[in-house]
Design an enzyme around this catalytic site. Structure first.
Site: not given
Ligand code: BES
Ligand code: ZN
Ligand code: ZN
Length: 506
Positions: A271, A276, A283, A294, A353, A355, A357
């Site tokens: 990933k 993010d 967030k 991230d 959020d 995201e 996956r």
């Protein structure tokens, strides 16, 4: 990256100048070379050890400055406990502990690596592992620090970098050979750390993708898929994450062909959300800066590819990373949107959020379609919930394959990058059923790391052995350890390198 210390290996020989490092086992028993040195210094080491009640305990040390009238500036005695119990990781940690007690002022440094008697001898591999520990501990991310060194020796400043280290041991030639691989590991881990530590204004998807290009110098075939190509391939889930950002998304595919031609590769997927914000499901402000990390999963993949190529691993490995920036804007994906994916399955995005996956769904599918890998491991800073469950000591492991889990657990113990398996199952899978699409991207309040993993599994073909490592707790904002003092840990590089070396190379 930190200026690298030059490490050389030689046979045991008397030291005349600079800093000498000697080992002492439990009971303050100096090694034979240490004893010989002490003799030349008139027994001062033994005297100071006694006076300071130094017992040779593992990771303890004793400092003697300007001993005697000879040319030595400093003798550092490092306790090792019982050398005969040392695992290879203990040798790495010993190197780190030694490095932690030294600074640039000590250069040149000579380390006498010997034990009291035979099985305690330090032939090749062990000395090389000490060197690896020194490389890992010596890492600092200080490229944005512009202030000059303070007079009183700011140990944080690059000016105090240790430049020259000699490791003396009985097996210098073997150590030199083993160091080829250890150096590759140290570099790979530090490459990963550099990527994780880099701020997101400097490292967006494009810049990250460009950095993977550097692997081609080592013989890695690097292919960048740009947005047009991703669209053509149908990676709509991945693209939905990046569409709110002004910076276009990329996938980088890195192939190392060190094995037999035609042998199916293993695939490592990461990933790479370079920042993010959470997107429209934004967030809270506190701690959001951490989300520059991230992409620790992707960073690990790049570090691993560096290591494998630098040590010319006899294996075929393909690394694939999805690089996107998750931003809120007028073009961003909205909660409630339904998006497609390369697999053909549709996804209701209820929280923008969740995201990671979405990114992995498409990259995992592409990896299987294109490369038919023997197995797939993916790494991702996927859920905050994994921190709740496991803290920062273990990565969460989710898998459809017991044998792969066993290998990962064993690798984790060997290099001290630990994993802990958590369950998957049909009841958890039900939690991501959607009323309007094939699935939704969140599973509700409970078991957040598990429902995230269930989501990924929907993009894994039944016959592909697969493991997902949730490294949100281990890859970034890492606790300081003997081998790592940096925010980005480089977690996963040593883990997967060990697994591949042990199980995939013939
Ligand atoms: N990148 C985060 C997960 C994360 C949290 C990594 C803390 C490192 C430290 C991920 O994209 C995320 O935001 N996950 C959400 C999922 C939720 C909306 C279902 C989370 O964990 O809260
Ligand atoms: Zn998120
Ligand atoms: Zn994320």
């Amino acid at each position: 990256m930190t200026k690298q210390t030059t490490i050389t290996f030689t046979a045991l020989a008397p030291i005349k100048s600079g800093t000498a490092v000697v080992l002492a086992e439990e009971g303050a028993a100096l090694s034979p070379a240490g004893k010989a040195l002490d003799k030349g210094l008139g027994g001062i080491i033994a005297k100071v050890a006694k006076r300071q009640e130094f017992k040779g305990k593992k990771k303890s040390s004793l400092d003697i400055l300007a001993p005697g009238s000879g040319g030595l500036d400093r003798v550092l005695v490092v306790g090792v406990g019982k050398l005969k119990d040392f695992s290879s990781n203990d040798w790495v940690e010993l190197g780190a502990v030694i490095r932690s007690r030294l600074s640039g002022k000590d250069s040149p440094v000579t380390v006498l690596l010997d034990g009291a008697a035979k099985p305690h001898d330090v032939p090749g591999e062990e000395a090389a592992n000490v060197a690896l520990g020194m490389l890992l501990r010596g890492y600092k991310f200080d490229k944005y620090k512009t202030k000059a060194a303070k007079k009183d020796g700011d140990s944080d400043n690059k000016d105090t970098q240790l430049s020259k280290v000699t490791l003396q041991s009985s097996g210098a030639a073997a150590a030199r050979r083993a160091y080829e691989a250890c150096k590759a590991v140290g570099e790979g881990v530090n490459v990963a750390r550099d990527l994780v530590n880099e701020p997101a204004n400097i490292l967006g998807p494009k810049e990250f993708a460009d950095r993977t290009k550097a692997l081609s110098k080592l013989g890695v075939k690097v292919e960048l898929l740009d947005q047009k190509e991703l669209k053509r391939l149908g990676m709509d889930a991945l693209l939905a994450v990046g569409q709110g950002s002004a910076r276009p998304s990329f996938v980088s595919v890195m192939q190392w062909q060190g094995g037999k031609k035609g042998d199916a590769p293993v695939a490592i997927v990461g990933k790479g959300v370079t920042f993010d914000t959470g997107g429209i499901s934004i967030k809270p402000a506190a701690g959001m800066g951490d989300m520059k990390g991230d992409m620790a999963g992707a960073a690990c993949v790049v570090g691993l590819m560096h290591t494998l190529a630098a040590r010319k691993a006899k294996v075929n490995v393909v690394g694939l990373i999805g690089l996107v920036e998750n931003m809120p804007s007028g073009t961003a994906t909205r909660p409630g949107d339904v998006v497609g994916s390369m697999s053909g399955q549709t996804i209701e995005v209820l929280n923008t959020d969740a995201e990671g996956r979405l990114v992995l769904a498409d990259v995992l599918w592409y990896a299987q379609e294109k490369f038919k890998p023997n197995w797939v491991v993916n790494l991702a800073t996927l859920t905050g919930a994994i921190l709740v469950a496991l803290g920062k000591e273990h990565a969460g492991m989710f898998s459809n394959n017991d044998a792969l889990c066993k290998k990962l657990s064993e690798a984790g113990e060997a290099v001290n990058e630990k994993v802990w398996r958590l369950p998957l199952g049909p009841k958890y899978d039900e939690m991501i059923k959607s009323d309007v699409a094939d699935m939704k991207n969140i599973g509700g309040r409970w078991g957040g790391s598990i429902t995230a993993a269930q989501f990924l599994q929907r993009f894994i073909k039944d016959d592909t052995p697969w493991a997902h490592l949730d490294i949100a707790g281990t890859g970034m904002d890492a606790p300081k350890t003997d081998i790592n003092q940096s925010w980005g840990s480089g977690y996963g590089v040593r883990l997967l390198n060990w697994l591949i070396a042990k199980h995939e190379e013939k």
